[in-house]
Design an enzyme around this catalytic site. Sequence first.
Site, PDB file in Angstrom:
ATOM      1  N   THR A 184       0.855  -1.203   0.000  1.00 34.35           N
ATOM      2  CA  THR A 184       0.000   0.000   0.000  1.00 34.35           C
ATOM      3  C   THR A 184       0.879   1.237   0.000  1.00 34.35           C
ATOM      4  O   THR A 184       1.965   1.212   0.569  1.00 34.35           O
ATOM      5  CB  THR A 184      -0.862  -0.017   1.278  1.00 34.35           C
ATOM      6  OG1 THR A 184      -1.855  -1.015   1.137  1.00 34.35           O
ATOM      7  CG2 THR A 184      -1.537   1.310   1.539  1.00 34.35           C
TER       8      THR A 184
ATOM      9  N   ARG B 147     -14.448  -7.036  -0.144  1.00 29.44           N
ATOM     10  CA  ARG B 147     -13.696  -6.680   1.071  1.00 29.44           C
ATOM     11  C   ARG B 147     -13.086  -5.267   0.952  1.00 29.44           C
ATOM     12  O   ARG B 147     -12.524  -4.904  -0.062  1.00 29.44           O
ATOM     13  CB  ARG B 147     -12.584  -7.709   1.291  1.00 29.44           C
ATOM     14  CG  ARG B 147     -11.730  -7.471   2.531  1.00 29.44           C
ATOM     15  CD  ARG B 147     -10.434  -6.757   2.206  1.00 29.44           C
ATOM     16  NE  ARG B 147      -9.552  -6.650   3.381  1.00 29.44           N
ATOM     17  CZ  ARG B 147      -8.478  -5.863   3.414  1.00 29.44           C
ATOM     18  NH1 ARG B 147      -8.149  -5.132   2.386  1.00 29.44           N
ATOM     19  NH2 ARG B 147      -7.738  -5.806   4.499  1.00 29.44           N
ATOM     20  N   VAL B 148     -13.205  -4.484   2.018  1.00 27.77           N
ATOM     21  CA  VAL B 148     -12.609  -3.156   2.066  1.00 27.77           C
ATOM     22  C   VAL B 148     -11.689  -3.102   3.280  1.00 27.77           C
ATOM     23  O   VAL B 148     -12.056  -3.561   4.367  1.00 27.77           O
ATOM     24  CB  VAL B 148     -13.707  -2.072   2.187  1.00 27.77           C
ATOM     25  CG1 VAL B 148     -13.084  -0.692   2.342  1.00 27.77           C
ATOM     26  CG2 VAL B 148     -14.627  -2.101   0.971  1.00 27.77           C
ATOM     27  N   GLY B 149     -10.490  -2.558   3.089  1.00 24.58           N
ATOM     28  CA  GLY B 149      -9.529  -2.462   4.196  1.00 24.58           C
ATOM     29  C   GLY B 149      -9.600  -1.113   4.893  1.00 24.58           C
ATOM     30  O   GLY B 149     -10.594  -0.383   4.792  1.00 24.58           O
ATOM     31  N   ASP B 150      -8.528  -0.787   5.588  1.00 22.19           N
ATOM     32  CA  ASP B 150      -8.494   0.440   6.394  1.00 22.19           C
ATOM     33  C   ASP B 150      -8.186   1.694   5.586  1.00 22.19           C
ATOM     34  O   ASP B 150      -8.568   2.793   5.965  1.00 22.19           O
ATOM     35  CB  ASP B 150      -7.432   0.303   7.492  1.00 22.19           C
ATOM     36  CG  ASP B 150      -6.046   0.063   6.891  1.00 22.19           C
ATOM     37  OD1 ASP B 150      -5.929  -0.796   5.987  1.00 22.19           O
ATOM     38  OD2 ASP B 150      -5.087   0.730   7.317  1.00 22.19           O
TER      39      ASP B 150
ATOM     40  N   THR C 134      -0.413   1.465   6.841  1.00 19.13           N
ATOM     41  CA  THR C 134      -0.316   0.277   5.984  1.00 19.13           C
ATOM     42  C   THR C 134      -0.189  -0.951   6.869  1.00 19.13           C
ATOM     43  O   THR C 134       0.430  -0.901   7.930  1.00 19.13           O
ATOM     44  CB  THR C 134       0.891   0.359   5.024  1.00 19.13           C
ATOM     45  OG1 THR C 134       1.038  -0.919   4.388  1.00 19.13           O
ATOM     46  CG2 THR C 134       2.182   0.708   5.732  1.00 19.13           C
ATOM     47  N   GLY C 135      -0.788  -2.040   6.423  1.00 17.21           N
ATOM     48  CA  GLY C 135      -0.712  -3.255   7.230  1.00 17.21           C
ATOM     49  C   GLY C 135      -1.985  -4.057   7.082  1.00 17.21           C
ATOM     50  O   GLY C 135      -2.755  -3.841   6.131  1.00 17.21           O
TER      51      GLY C 135
ATOM     52  N   GLY D  67      -5.349  -4.625   7.270  1.00 22.34           N
ATOM     53  CA  GLY D  67      -6.402  -3.624   7.414  1.00 22.34           C
ATOM     54  C   GLY D  67      -7.447  -3.913   8.469  1.00 22.34           C
ATOM     55  O   GLY D  67      -7.918  -2.996   9.150  1.00 22.34           O
TER      56      GLY D  67
HETATM   57  N1  ASP Z   1      -3.877  -1.862   4.688  1.00 21.88           N
HETATM   58  C1  ASP Z   1      -4.177  -2.424   3.411  1.00 21.88           C
HETATM   59  C2  ASP Z   1      -5.464  -3.184   3.495  1.00 21.88           C
HETATM   60  O1  ASP Z   1      -5.667  -3.919   4.438  1.00 21.88           O
HETATM   61  C3  ASP Z   1      -3.119  -3.354   2.896  1.00 21.88           C
HETATM   62  C4  ASP Z   1      -1.709  -2.852   2.974  1.00 21.88           C
HETATM   63  O2  ASP Z   1      -1.385  -1.983   3.750  1.00 21.88           O
HETATM   64  O3  ASP Z   1      -0.884  -3.345   2.191  1.00 21.88           O
HETATM   65  O4  ASP Z   1      -6.260  -3.087   2.597  1.00 21.88           O
END
Ligand code: ASP
Length: 341
Positions: free
Chosen positions: A207, A235-238, A258-259, A261
């Site tokens: 990300t 699916r939706v992340g953070d 990032t991480g 989510g």
């Molecule tokens: N945070 C992002 C998500 O979960 C993924 C990422 O940081 O690579 O969608």
Amino acid sequence: MYNLALILAFVFLLAGCSAPSVTVSGKSDTNTTFAIAIHGGAGVISKAQLSPEREAAIRNDLERALKAGQAILTKGGTSMDAVVAAVNILEDSPYFNAGKGAVLTSEGHSELDAAIMDGKTLGAGAVTGLRQVKNPINLARAVMEKSPHVMLSGNGAEVFARSAGIEMVAPSYFVTPERQRALEAAKRKENASGMNQGEMRKLNYGTVGAVALDRNGNLAAATSTGGMTNKKWGRVGDAPIIGAGTYANNASAAISATGWGEFFIRSVVAHDIAALIEYKGLKTEVAAQTVIDKVGQLGGDGGVIVMDRKGQIAMPFNSEGMYRGWANGNLKPETRIFKEK
Ligand code: ASP
């Protein structure tokens, strides 16, 4: 004499009102401090798999992104323009999980999420589930500036994108052989034995995000992502959730995360950091580390980049690595990948 004292007191008051700006060479409202920080994702970055050529290419793109943002800030441009310019470069690079080179859903295409926030106005824009918008961060900005809404999703978001003149591409533009191989590997694992925590961790990295402080003391944050490999069911992340993966407020800081989510949403990471700074008066570094520790205690991993209103930068992460970089004022941009300082 009395008049002069009054005028001086008035000028002084005016200068004070625009804190954190300082007066430089007779120009009020112009901050000497400006800075930008970026990330290109956190996660399991294997030193063994990172060839010297690949590392050099990644660092080169991080540096190009920093320089693009820095050039805007140096000229007195806005933090909003700077974060968009930096994120656009990372979205166009195939090395990161955003724009071109984004990870693939279980159906084999990219579904992109992004968000942006203006620390001065608390204006925000977010988009999710895009399949044809070349630079999702540009659409997030258009949502903020040209629509009455904060968050648009899927097909509707792309109808709005067309009406706002945003560049569209065929879904195949985003797909790279590397992400196809990653999807095939994830599916094999899922079908054979299901996924454990360690394997789930490997599905998200790359990300991109940027935070900046401009010469007028305004903060902005931007995040853009493809989410997680093999994601399903919309699916939706953070990243596109204001307060979770993205947040900016001139009263505290600008944050991009990032991480993994799901953990970042549950910990409301970005707003939690801002709140610790604003309400509890914690130092930026301490606030950021506190919240990343909380994510770790829940079982999640990842990191954040934080820029506060004085231009202090914190970049804690609890994963193996986080692609990251920063540029303070006109100083040469710096990039890092692993835990080195
Ligand atoms: N945070 C992002 C998500 O979960 C993924 C990422 O940081 O690579 O969608």
